[in-house]
Scaffold this motif. Structure first.
Motif, PDB file in Angstrom:
ATOM      1  N   THR A   2     -15.700 -33.791  75.762  1.00 17.55           N
ATOM      2  CA  THR A   2     -15.243 -32.406  75.657  1.00 17.55           C
ATOM      3  C   THR A   2     -15.557 -31.864  74.266  1.00 17.55           C
ATOM      4  N   VAL A  63     -28.776 -35.198  69.879  1.00 17.86           N
ATOM      5  CA  VAL A  63     -29.370 -35.842  71.057  1.00 17.86           C
ATOM      6  C   VAL A  63     -30.058 -34.795  71.925  1.00 17.86           C
ATOM      7  N   ALA A  65     -30.699 -32.884  75.144  1.00 22.69           N
ATOM      8  CA  ALA A  65     -29.876 -32.580  76.320  1.00 22.69           C
ATOM      9  C   ALA A  65     -30.723 -32.083  77.478  1.00 22.69           C
ATOM     10  N   PHE A  66     -31.808 -31.371  77.186  1.00 24.80           N
ATOM     11  CA  PHE A  66     -32.554 -30.720  78.269  1.00 24.80           C
ATOM     12  C   PHE A  66     -33.971 -30.438  77.784  1.00 24.80           C
ATOM     13  N   PHE A  92     -26.750 -21.990  69.680  1.00 22.78           N
ATOM     14  CA  PHE A  92     -25.536 -21.664  70.423  1.00 22.78           C
ATOM     15  C   PHE A  92     -24.349 -22.249  69.638  1.00 22.78           C
ATOM     16  N   THR A 121     -33.686 -28.636  74.327  1.00 23.88           N
ATOM     17  CA  THR A 121     -32.332 -28.323  73.847  1.00 23.88           C
ATOM     18  C   THR A 121     -31.692 -29.590  73.306  1.00 23.88           C
ATOM     19  N   VAL A 123     -28.148 -31.280  71.257  1.00 18.14           N
ATOM     20  CA  VAL A 123     -26.725 -31.111  70.961  1.00 18.14           C
ATOM     21  C   VAL A 123     -26.414 -31.933  69.717  1.00 18.14           C
ATOM     22  N   LEU A 125     -23.965 -33.970  67.208  1.00 16.65           N
ATOM     23  CA  LEU A 125     -22.789 -34.838  67.418  1.00 16.65           C
ATOM     24  C   LEU A 125     -22.093 -35.128  66.097  1.00 16.65           C
ATOM     25  N   ARG A 155     -30.647 -19.978  78.256  1.00 13.70           N
ATOM     26  CA  ARG A 155     -29.515 -20.906  78.294  1.00 13.70           C
ATOM     27  C   ARG A 155     -28.639 -20.627  79.505  1.00 13.70           C
ATOM     28  N   GLY A 162     -29.211 -26.557  85.488  1.00 13.71           N
ATOM     29  CA  GLY A 162     -29.296 -27.881  84.876  1.00 13.71           C
ATOM     30  C   GLY A 162     -28.093 -28.725  85.079  1.00 13.71           C
TER      31      GLY A 162
HETATM   32  C1  LIG Z   1     -25.790 -33.764  75.720  1.00 15.10           C
HETATM   33  C2  LIG Z   1     -24.340 -34.268  75.786  1.00 15.10           C
HETATM   34  C3  LIG Z   1     -23.880 -34.721  74.392  1.00 15.10           C
HETATM   35  C4  LIG Z   1     -23.466 -33.094  76.243  1.00 15.10           C
HETATM   36  O1  LIG Z   1     -22.206 -33.609  76.449  1.00 15.10           O
HETATM   37  P1  LIG Z   1     -21.110 -32.799  77.324  1.00 15.10           P
HETATM   38  O2  LIG Z   1     -19.963 -33.656  77.556  1.00 15.10           O
HETATM   39  O3  LIG Z   1     -21.789 -32.152  78.489  1.00 15.10           O
HETATM   40  O4  LIG Z   1     -20.669 -31.745  76.265  1.00 15.10           O
HETATM   41  P2  LIG Z   1     -20.109 -30.288  76.483  1.00 15.10           P
HETATM   42  O5  LIG Z   1     -19.836 -29.955  77.912  1.00 15.10           O
HETATM   43  O6  LIG Z   1     -18.991 -30.162  75.513  1.00 15.10           O
HETATM   44  O7  LIG Z   1     -21.361 -29.399  76.017  1.00 15.10           O
HETATM   45  C5  LIG Z   1     -21.837 -29.498  74.682  1.00 15.10           C
HETATM   46  C6  LIG Z   1     -23.042 -28.635  74.556  1.00 15.10           C
HETATM   47  O8  LIG Z   1     -24.108 -29.194  75.328  1.00 15.10           O
HETATM   48  C7  LIG Z   1     -24.676 -28.178  76.116  1.00 15.10           C
HETATM   49  N1  LIG Z   1     -25.227 -28.791  77.313  1.00 15.10           N
HETATM   50  C8  LIG Z   1     -24.638 -29.696  78.100  1.00 15.10           C
HETATM   51  N2  LIG Z   1     -25.456 -30.002  79.126  1.00 15.10           N
HETATM   52  C9  LIG Z   1     -26.583 -29.259  78.962  1.00 15.10           C
HETATM   53  C10 LIG Z   1     -27.789 -29.112  79.683  1.00 15.10           C
HETATM   54  N3  LIG Z   1     -28.028 -29.794  80.806  1.00 15.10           N
HETATM   55  N4  LIG Z   1     -28.709 -28.261  79.226  1.00 15.10           N
HETATM   56  C11 LIG Z   1     -28.515 -27.557  78.098  1.00 15.10           C
HETATM   57  N5  LIG Z   1     -27.383 -27.651  77.346  1.00 15.10           N
HETATM   58  C12 LIG Z   1     -26.430 -28.488  77.800  1.00 15.10           C
HETATM   59  C13 LIG Z   1     -23.513 -27.251  76.424  1.00 15.10           C
HETATM   60  O9  LIG Z   1     -23.994 -25.964  76.809  1.00 15.10           O
HETATM   61  C14 LIG Z   1     -22.832 -27.217  75.086  1.00 15.10           C
HETATM   62  O10 LIG Z   1     -23.556 -26.350  74.214  1.00 15.10           O
HETATM   63  P3  LIG Z   1     -22.793 -25.206  73.361  1.00 15.10           P
HETATM   64  O11 LIG Z   1     -21.637 -25.860  72.650  1.00 15.10           O
HETATM   65  O12 LIG Z   1     -23.834 -24.759  72.387  1.00 15.10           O
HETATM   66  O13 LIG Z   1     -22.357 -24.155  74.310  1.00 15.10           O
HETATM   67  C15 LIG Z   1     -24.162 -35.453  76.798  1.00 15.10           C
HETATM   68  O14 LIG Z   1     -24.467 -34.982  78.102  1.00 15.10           O
HETATM   69  C16 LIG Z   1     -25.048 -36.616  76.460  1.00 15.10           C
HETATM   70  O15 LIG Z   1     -24.730 -37.408  75.586  1.00 15.10           O
HETATM   71  N6  LIG Z   1     -26.178 -36.741  77.175  1.00 15.10           N
HETATM   72  C17 LIG Z   1     -27.119 -37.831  76.915  1.00 15.10           C
HETATM   73  C18 LIG Z   1     -28.035 -37.478  75.741  1.00 15.10           C
HETATM   74  C19 LIG Z   1     -29.122 -38.511  75.599  1.00 15.10           C
HETATM   75  O16 LIG Z   1     -28.899 -39.679  75.805  1.00 15.10           O
HETATM   76  N7  LIG Z   1     -30.332 -38.050  75.231  1.00 15.10           N
HETATM   77  C20 LIG Z   1     -31.491 -38.893  75.150  1.00 15.10           C
HETATM   78  C21 LIG Z   1     -31.541 -39.698  73.880  1.00 15.10           C
HETATM   79  S1  LIG Z   1     -31.486 -38.701  72.401  1.00 15.10           S
END
Ligand SMILES: CC(C)(COP(=O)(O)OP(=O)(O)OC[C@H]1O[C@@H](n2cnc3c(N)ncnc32)[C@H](O)[C@@H]1OP(=O)(O)O)[C@@H](O)C(=O)NCCC(=O)NCCS
Length: 162
Positions: A2, A63, A65-66, A92, A121, A123, A125, A155, A162
């Motif tokens: 969260t 990391v 995310a997308f 964002f 995209t 995120v 940490l 977005r 997504g």
């Molecule tokens: C990316 C990650 C940290 C997001 O965690 P989460 O629990 O969904 O976090 P939240 O719901 O609080 O969202 C955090 C942010 O991520 C963004 N986000 C989450 N999923 C997303 C997606 N599919 N596409 C784009 N942005 C995304 C949210 O919009 C939010 O952005 P904002 O604060 O700017 O509005 C988590 O899904 C993760 O760790 N994923 C794996 C990452 C990884 O292993 N990457 C490859 C190696 S680097």
């Protein structure tokens, strides 16, 4: 995971602060059966270049995310050069969109050509690996204002699909 309620940093950072360039020479181990760079290798370089850019902007570990809009335009062959340039296109709350342009280059002639365009995209940490707020993008030109607005529109679509 969260998002924390930590407030967003009050300062913003200009696009120029985090522009990131990488240059790679294409060797046989990067190639596919056709003698041009394997698509997965280009994607790895795109991810690295964009990650450095994201960490320069946010000042935090980030990391992926997308990944969207990754389009292969023309190949780059063994003995040629791959140039990457990443810049923040929109920011964002805890996430940011990075635009990566990949260009092929024949270093012997100076000829260049478009290879790949990608948007990734990231995120940011905190030390607990929770998403954490990042500095806004300084909207100091009409181009940056447009880039931020278009990024917000993308977005919205990305989070639906997504
Ligand atoms: C990316 C990650 C940290 C997001 O965690 P989460 O629990 O969904 O976090 P939240 O719901 O609080 O969202 C955090 C942010 O991520 C963004 N986000 C989450 N999923 C997303 C997606 N599919 N596409 C784009 N942005 C995304 C949210 O919009 C939010 O952005 P904002 O604060 O700017 O509005 C988590 O899904 C993760 O760790 N994923 C794996 C990452 C990884 O292993 N990457 C490859 C190696 S680097």
């Amino acid at each position: 995971m969260t998002t924390t309620s930590t407030p967003a940093p009050t300062e913003s950072r200009p696009q120029a602060h985090s522009v990131t360039a990488m240059t790679e020479y294409v060797l046989p181990q990067h190639a596919n059966a056709f003698g041009s760079v394997f698509g997965g290798q280009i994607m790895a370089w795109v991810d690295l270049c964009a990650a450095i850019c994201a960490q320069r902007h946010s000042g935090k570990p980030c990391v992926t995310a997308f990944v969207d809009d990754l389009k292969f335009q023309q190949p780059v062959r063994v003995g040629e050069v791959v140039r990457l340039q990443a810049k923040v296109s929109a920011v964002f709350r805890t996430s940011m969109e990075i635009d990566v342009e990949v260009t092929g280059e024949d270093a012997t002639t100076g000829r260049t050509w478009p290879c790949v365009h990608a948007r990734v995209t990231f995120v940011a940490l905190d030390s607990s690996r929770a998403p954490t707020p990042i500095p806004a993008l300084t909207l100091d030109s009409p181009e940056t204002v447009q880039s931020q607005r278009e990024g917000e529109e993308r977005r919205a679509r990305r989070l639906v699909t997504g």
